[in-house]
Design a protein around this motif. Sequence first.
Motif, PDB file in Angstrom:
ATOM      1  N   PHE A 154      94.735 -13.638  30.491  1.00  0.00           N
ATOM      2  CA  PHE A 154      94.600 -12.622  31.533  1.00  0.00           C
ATOM      3  C   PHE A 154      95.192 -11.312  31.054  1.00  0.00           C
ATOM      4  N   GLU A 155      94.512 -10.207  31.378  1.00  0.00           N
ATOM      5  CA  GLU A 155      94.979  -8.889  30.959  1.00  0.00           C
ATOM      6  C   GLU A 155      95.199  -7.997  32.187  1.00  0.00           C
ATOM      7  N   ASN A 156      95.667  -6.799  31.918  1.00  0.00           N
ATOM      8  CA  ASN A 156      95.816  -5.738  32.928  1.00  0.00           C
ATOM      9  C   ASN A 156      96.926  -5.982  33.945  1.00  0.00           C
ATOM     10  N   MET A 197      98.781 -12.376  29.880  1.00  0.00           N
ATOM     11  CA  MET A 197      99.348 -13.707  30.105  1.00  0.00           C
ATOM     12  C   MET A 197      98.361 -14.731  29.546  1.00  0.00           C
ATOM     13  N   VAL A 198      98.886 -15.609  28.708  1.00  0.00           N
ATOM     14  CA  VAL A 198      98.086 -16.681  28.135  1.00  0.00           C
ATOM     15  C   VAL A 198      98.523 -17.978  28.797  1.00  0.00           C
ATOM     16  N   ILE A 199      97.558 -18.717  29.336  1.00  0.00           N
ATOM     17  CA  ILE A 199      97.812 -20.041  29.903  1.00  0.00           C
ATOM     18  C   ILE A 199      97.401 -21.056  28.849  1.00  0.00           C
ATOM     19  N   LEU A 200      98.308 -21.961  28.507  1.00  0.00           N
ATOM     20  CA  LEU A 200      98.043 -22.950  27.465  1.00  0.00           C
ATOM     21  C   LEU A 200      98.101 -24.361  28.031  1.00  0.00           C
ATOM     22  N   LYS A 201      97.256 -25.202  27.507  1.00  0.00           N
ATOM     23  CA  LYS A 201      97.274 -26.629  27.837  1.00  0.00           C
ATOM     24  C   LYS A 201      97.467 -27.358  26.520  1.00  0.00           C
ATOM     25  N   GLU A 220      93.663 -20.579  38.226  1.00  0.00           N
ATOM     26  CA  GLU A 220      92.222 -20.764  38.410  1.00  0.00           C
ATOM     27  C   GLU A 220      91.619 -19.776  39.411  1.00  0.00           C
ATOM     28  N   GLY A 221      92.440 -19.237  40.307  1.00  0.00           N
ATOM     29  CA  GLY A 221      91.937 -18.272  41.281  1.00  0.00           C
ATOM     30  C   GLY A 221      92.195 -16.831  40.902  1.00  0.00           C
ATOM     31  N   TRP A 222      92.723 -16.580  39.707  1.00  0.00           N
ATOM     32  CA  TRP A 222      93.077 -15.222  39.296  1.00  0.00           C
ATOM     33  C   TRP A 222      91.901 -14.502  38.652  1.00  0.00           C
ATOM     34  N   ASP A 223      91.890 -13.166  38.763  1.00  0.00           N
ATOM     35  CA  ASP A 223      90.909 -12.316  38.101  1.00  0.00           C
ATOM     36  C   ASP A 223      91.484 -11.814  36.784  1.00  0.00           C
ATOM     37  N   LEU A 245     102.784 -20.340  39.329  1.00  0.00           N
ATOM     38  CA  LEU A 245     102.605 -21.355  38.293  1.00  0.00           C
ATOM     39  C   LEU A 245     103.661 -22.451  38.365  1.00  0.00           C
ATOM     40  N   ALA A 246     104.881 -22.091  38.772  1.00  0.00           N
ATOM     41  CA  ALA A 246     105.938 -23.095  38.922  1.00  0.00           C
ATOM     42  C   ALA A 246     105.597 -24.066  40.048  1.00  0.00           C
ATOM     43  N   ASP A 247     104.994 -23.548  41.113  1.00  0.00           N
ATOM     44  CA  ASP A 247     104.610 -24.387  42.252  1.00  0.00           C
ATOM     45  C   ASP A 247     103.344 -25.183  41.986  1.00  0.00           C
ATOM     46  N   ASP A 248     102.409 -24.570  41.240  1.00  0.00           N
ATOM     47  CA  ASP A 248     101.121 -25.195  40.961  1.00  0.00           C
ATOM     48  C   ASP A 248     100.645 -24.737  39.583  1.00  0.00           C
ATOM     49  N   PRO A 249     100.743 -25.569  38.560  1.00  0.00           N
ATOM     50  CA  PRO A 249     100.359 -25.162  37.207  1.00  0.00           C
ATOM     51  C   PRO A 249      98.897 -24.749  37.061  1.00  0.00           C
TER      52      PRO A 249
END
Length: 115
Positions: free
Chosen positions: A30-32, A18-22, A56-59, A48-52
Amino acid sequence: MSKMTWEVYEDNGGGLYMVILKDGNPVRIFENWEYGPKGVLVDAVKQLADDPTAYEGWDGDIADDYDTDTWVPGETVKNLYCELTDIQRCNTLIADNDGIYFARMGAAGHRAFGA
């Protein structure tokens, strides 16, 4: 105002990213995801829909392993797995802010999205 978006890619080895883009530029990669429980990406998308900024808290962030300064949207992500591992595998876009593309997914994508 900045626009946060996301894209999910599956390689032909079952890897999910998953790629997060700004504003179209990568912030995190993020992988795996393929190792998570069934439906793990559904939960992530809802977060992400609730809080873009929920990511930030993901591994599992691998953005530091990848030169995001030379980012070419689409083409770069398509070859992300190849560049990181030197294995010739292609990535397919299977989901983004506009939809989830079940017809493009392999088994890993279907499991991660709970299909």
